[in-house]
Design a protein around this motif. Structure first.
Motif, PDB file in Angstrom:
ATOM      1  N   LEU A 132      -3.556  11.918  -7.553  1.00 59.45           N
ATOM      2  CA  LEU A 132      -3.382  10.740  -6.701  1.00 59.45           C
ATOM      3  C   LEU A 132      -4.708  10.473  -6.001  1.00 59.45           C
ATOM      4  O   LEU A 132      -5.442  11.400  -5.676  1.00 59.45           O
ATOM      5  CB  LEU A 132      -2.300  11.000  -5.646  1.00 59.45           C
ATOM      6  N   TYR A 133      -4.990   9.215  -5.771  1.00 61.93           N
ATOM      7  CA  TYR A 133      -6.265   8.829  -5.177  1.00 61.93           C
ATOM      8  C   TYR A 133      -6.049   8.289  -3.777  1.00 61.93           C
ATOM      9  O   TYR A 133      -5.272   7.357  -3.576  1.00 61.93           O
ATOM     10  CB  TYR A 133      -6.910   7.769  -6.081  1.00 61.93           C
ATOM     11  N   TRP A 134      -6.715   8.897  -2.797  1.00 66.13           N
ATOM     12  CA  TRP A 134      -6.581   8.460  -1.408  1.00 66.13           C
ATOM     13  C   TRP A 134      -7.956   8.182  -0.798  1.00 66.13           C
ATOM     14  O   TRP A 134      -8.643   9.120  -0.413  1.00 66.13           O
ATOM     15  CB  TRP A 134      -5.875   9.545  -0.568  1.00 66.13           C
ATOM     16  N   PRO A 135      -8.333   6.907  -0.671  1.00 64.43           N
ATOM     17  CA  PRO A 135      -9.575   6.622   0.060  1.00 64.43           C
ATOM     18  C   PRO A 135      -9.331   6.880   1.552  1.00 64.43           C
ATOM     19  O   PRO A 135      -8.270   6.509   2.068  1.00 64.43           O
ATOM     20  CB  PRO A 135      -9.813   5.132  -0.192  1.00 64.43           C
ATOM     21  N   MET A 155       0.836  -1.200   0.000  1.00 62.00           N
ATOM     22  CA  MET A 155       0.000   0.000   0.000  1.00 62.00           C
ATOM     23  C   MET A 155       0.876   1.258   0.000  1.00 62.00           C
ATOM     24  O   MET A 155       1.831   1.344   0.759  1.00 62.00           O
ATOM     25  CB  MET A 155      -0.891  -0.018   1.242  1.00 62.00           C
ATOM     26  N   LYS A 156       0.536   2.204  -0.871  1.00 60.95           N
ATOM     27  CA  LYS A 156       1.318   3.443  -0.901  1.00 60.95           C
ATOM     28  C   LYS A 156       1.086   4.239   0.378  1.00 60.95           C
ATOM     29  O   LYS A 156       0.032   4.142   1.002  1.00 60.95           O
ATOM     30  CB  LYS A 156       0.960   4.268  -2.128  1.00 60.95           C
ATOM     31  N   GLN A 157       2.091   5.020   0.740  1.00 62.94           N
ATOM     32  CA  GLN A 157       1.955   5.788   1.970  1.00 62.94           C
ATOM     33  C   GLN A 157       2.042   7.269   1.688  1.00 62.94           C
ATOM     34  O   GLN A 157       2.740   7.710   0.782  1.00 62.94           O
ATOM     35  CB  GLN A 157       3.056   5.393   2.943  1.00 62.94           C
ATOM     36  N   LEU A 158       1.293   8.027   2.492  1.00 62.81           N
ATOM     37  CA  LEU A 158       1.318   9.471   2.344  1.00 62.81           C
ATOM     38  C   LEU A 158       2.658   9.981   2.859  1.00 62.81           C
ATOM     39  O   LEU A 158       3.146   9.534   3.898  1.00 62.81           O
ATOM     40  CB  LEU A 158       0.173  10.065   3.171  1.00 62.81           C
ATOM     41  N   GLU A 159       3.253  10.912   2.111  1.00 58.37           N
ATOM     42  CA  GLU A 159       4.507  11.492   2.581  1.00 58.37           C
ATOM     43  C   GLU A 159       4.320  12.980   2.821  1.00 58.37           C
ATOM     44  O   GLU A 159       3.457  13.599   2.215  1.00 58.37           O
ATOM     45  CB  GLU A 159       5.608  11.281   1.532  1.00 58.37           C
ATOM     46  N   PHE A 160       5.154  13.537   3.684  1.00 54.77           N
ATOM     47  CA  PHE A 160       5.053  14.972   3.907  1.00 54.77           C
ATOM     48  C   PHE A 160       5.615  15.702   2.688  1.00 54.77           C
ATOM     49  O   PHE A 160       6.737  15.457   2.259  1.00 54.77           O
ATOM     50  CB  PHE A 160       5.829  15.399   5.153  1.00 54.77           C
ATOM     51  N   SER A 161       4.807  16.563   2.107  1.00 56.36           N
ATOM     52  CA  SER A 161       5.260  17.296   0.926  1.00 56.36           C
ATOM     53  C   SER A 161       4.757  18.732   1.026  1.00 56.36           C
ATOM     54  O   SER A 161       3.834  19.024   1.785  1.00 56.36           O
ATOM     55  CB  SER A 161       4.699  16.638  -0.326  1.00 56.36           C
ATOM     56  N   LEU A 162       5.378  19.611   0.264  1.00 56.87           N
ATOM     57  CA  LEU A 162       4.939  21.004   0.281  1.00 56.87           C
ATOM     58  C   LEU A 162       3.860  21.193  -0.777  1.00 56.87           C
ATOM     59  O   LEU A 162       4.010  20.769  -1.910  1.00 56.87           O
ATOM     60  CB  LEU A 162       6.111  21.932  -0.030  1.00 56.87           C
ATOM     61  N   SER A 163       2.768  21.843  -0.373  1.00 56.80           N
ATOM     62  CA  SER A 163       1.697  22.135  -1.325  1.00 56.80           C
ATOM     63  C   SER A 163       2.052  23.401  -2.082  1.00 56.80           C
ATOM     64  O   SER A 163       2.851  24.218  -1.621  1.00 56.80           O
ATOM     65  CB  SER A 163       0.380  22.350  -0.599  1.00 56.80           C
ATOM     66  N   ARG A 164       1.415  23.534  -3.231  1.00 54.03           N
ATOM     67  CA  ARG A 164       1.657  24.711  -4.054  1.00 54.03           C
ATOM     68  C   ARG A 164       1.454  26.019  -3.271  1.00 54.03           C
ATOM     69  O   ARG A 164       2.212  26.976  -3.419  1.00 54.03           O
ATOM     70  CB  ARG A 164       0.710  24.607  -5.251  1.00 54.03           C
ATOM     71  N   TRP A 165       0.421  26.075  -2.405  1.00 53.80           N
ATOM     72  CA  TRP A 165       0.151  27.335  -1.693  1.00 53.80           C
ATOM     73  C   TRP A 165       1.264  27.729  -0.752  1.00 53.80           C
ATOM     74  O   TRP A 165       1.364  28.872  -0.336  1.00 53.80           O
ATOM     75  CB  TRP A 165      -1.194  27.278  -0.964  1.00 53.80           C
TER      76      TRP A 165
END
Lengths: 350, 183
Positions: free
Chosen positions: A68-71, A1-11
């Motif tokens: 990306l799709y995150w249920p 299962m893919k995992q969410l990583e900390f990333s910077l958003s465009r804003w």
């Protein structure tokens, strides 16, 4: 299962107009599918059908290949919390949705929430004062989704939503403002009170009710029926323009009278952020605000808006746990917080 | 009393919550209460707008007989009753609006100041809505012309209104026929 990583958003990238006062601009459109019960009254099976319908609509489409799709069911509590803290999903989607899911564009500027309070919540969030641009982004995906889906729409009442406060355009446009000078000089209440009379509302970005933490205030439209999208947005622009002017005047007055104090405060804030060993989120928010004001007044040059925005988000409980990669209790977070802050500051120096 | 969370320290903070009449009590020690606070603080505040509607509705339905009749209104599609709506503040489906229209319209006016959509229209509904909007404008213009006794101009407007209405009704008939074919 893919995992969410900390990333910077465009804003968070610090670009866009008026970034010394306007941190970000967000627009979201609420939409529902004709012939399907709205999520709050729908059964698990019905929300599942809606989710499937929307997913099959976008499957294989080039326009959605960057998403990306995150249920929600596949994310841990702190992962969902981190998404809320980055303003990419709502608290409702994170906590209460049945078959809730997120479609997130890779740059994190556009997100589509499925089975929130409405079947679809399409939102765009951009840095600085860019409400018009955010609406354009939102509308692109609104039109794409409408190609294959029939929206619930009424000739007189517009887009039909679960909550009567969203009916009409289904549009909520908001800006996150940093208003330290209006707050410290106690002029803020005068402006905030007047907003409700012209169909707008203001509140602290974090914190409960009217409480303002880190000098961050969110202003958004209340009215969605009887005004067009363009009117709603231009109404906000004119009000925000005035708030910006007042904040600038108040900052100038402060600078004229208390230059040394402001510089001292900003440099102390940097010192504590760099060297503290235990830090609550509330303390961190205040320090980041002091540092941001010092930077915006030209009193300290060691930081930029991108770093300040990153700090603003990574000190939040969900993001801290995401960075640490595990669950942390309150006192563990207070120890982890300065570690992550220091790392971000060090990365910036390099 | 011991803290309900950690069950170790003395509970010296008592939180009483009253949500829609359901009262709950929480007895915590200072440490656990602070932890709870941080949790609450970590999310954006929740608006309880539905409570606001409930009070707005109760205000507008001051006549109790009228209120009882309103309560009996029911959406034919999702079966939500008006009284359920006024409790939860949420509609169940797109048929709720026409079903509750009579009571709903004043509520919308209270919330938004207006009760007619002036914004974007889905591409699929655009043609019809444009004609409807044009029709409203033509009717307004017609009134003015008649008041000003400009009868020739009024006659022209009347013809345009007839043409627009014909277009809409023909479309309706077509749609009905198509639906009939599908069934």
């Amino acid at each position: 299962m893919k995992q969410l990583e900390f990333s910077l958003s465009r804003w968070m990238d610090g670009g866009g107009p008026e970034t010394d006062i306007v941190i970000s601009s967000r627009v979201r459109a609420a939409r529902n599918l004709e012939g399907h019960t709205f999520p709050c009254l729908a059964s698990e099976e019905e929300t599942g059908d809606v989710l499937e319908k929307i997913n099959s609509t976008i499957a294989g489409k080039k326009d959605f290949s960057e998403f990306l799709y995150w249920p929600m069911g596949q994310l841990s509590e702190f992962e969902k919390q981190a998404l809320v803290e980055k303003h990419l999903i709502s608290l409702f989607l994170a906590r209460e949705s049945k078959n809730g899911a997120l479609l997130l564009r890779r740059d994190e500027a556009v997100s589509v929430m499925i089975n929130e309070e409405d079947h679809l919540r399409i939102q765009a969030i951009l840095p600085g004062l860019q409400l018009e641009e955010a609406w354009q982004e939102t509308e692109v995906y609104d039109d794409l989704l409408e190609n294959d889906l029939e929206y619930a729409f009424h000739e007189n009442y517009g887009y039909l939503t679960a909550c009567p406060t969203n009916i009409g355009t289904g549009l909520r446009a908001s800006v996150m403002l940093h208003l330290p000078a209006l707050i410290v000089t106690r002029q803020i209440n005068r402006y905030l009170g007047a907003l409700s009379q012209i169909g707008l509302t203001a509140r602290g970005v974090y914190g409960e009710g009217t409480e303002i933490i880190g000098n961050l205030v969110q202003v958004s439209n209340q009215v969605t029926l009887g005004q067009s999208e363009e009117e709603i947005i231009s109404n906000l622009y004119s009000v925000i323009g005035q708030v910006i002017e007042q904040e600038q005047n108040a900052r100038q007055a402060l600078l004229d009278k208390k230059r040394a104090d402001l510089a001292d405060k900003a440099w102390r804030a940097l010192g504590i952020l760099e060297h503290a060993q235990i830090m609550s989120s509330q303390e961190a928010m205040q320090l980041i605000s002091d540092l941001r004001l010092g930077h915006d007044l030209g009193l300290i040059k060691l930081v930029n808006h991108k770093l300040l925005n990153e700090l603003l988000v990574l000190i939040r409980p969900g993001c801290l746990q995401l960075l640490a990669g595990r669950e942390l209790n309150n006192s563990e977070r207070n120890i982890e917080r300065p570690v992550q802050v220091k790392e971000a500051l060090d990365r910036y120096k390099e | 009393m011991l803290c309900q969370e950690c069950r170790r320290k003395e509970a010296n903070i008592h939180i009483v919550k009253n949500i829609n009449g359901n009262q709950s009590e929480l007895n915590l020690c200072e440490h656990c209460a602070r932890k709870k606070e941080e949790l609450d603080f970590s999310f954006e505040p929740q608006f309880s707008l539905h409570k606001l509607f409930a009070s707005m509705l109760n205000q507008s339905l001051s006549d109790s007989r009228e209120a009882m009749q309103a309560d009996k209104m029911q959406c034919p599609s999702c079966n939500l009753t008006f009284s359920q709506f006024s409790q939860i503040g949420r509609l169940g489906c797109s048929s709720c609006v026409p079903a509750f229209e009579e009571k709903f319209k004043p509520l919308l006016r209270r919330i938004h100041g207006g009760s007619t959509h002036a914004g974007k229209v889905p591409v699929k509904a655009r043609k019809r809505v444009n004609i409807l909007r044009e029709l409203d404008q033509l009717k307004e213009d017609l009134k003015v012309k008649i008041q000003n006794e400009e009868f020739e101009k009024a006659a022209l407007l009347r013809d345009r209104i007839k043409a627009a209405e014909k277009e809409i009704y023909e479309k309706n008939d077509q749609n009905e026929a198509e639906k009939g074919d599908q069934q």
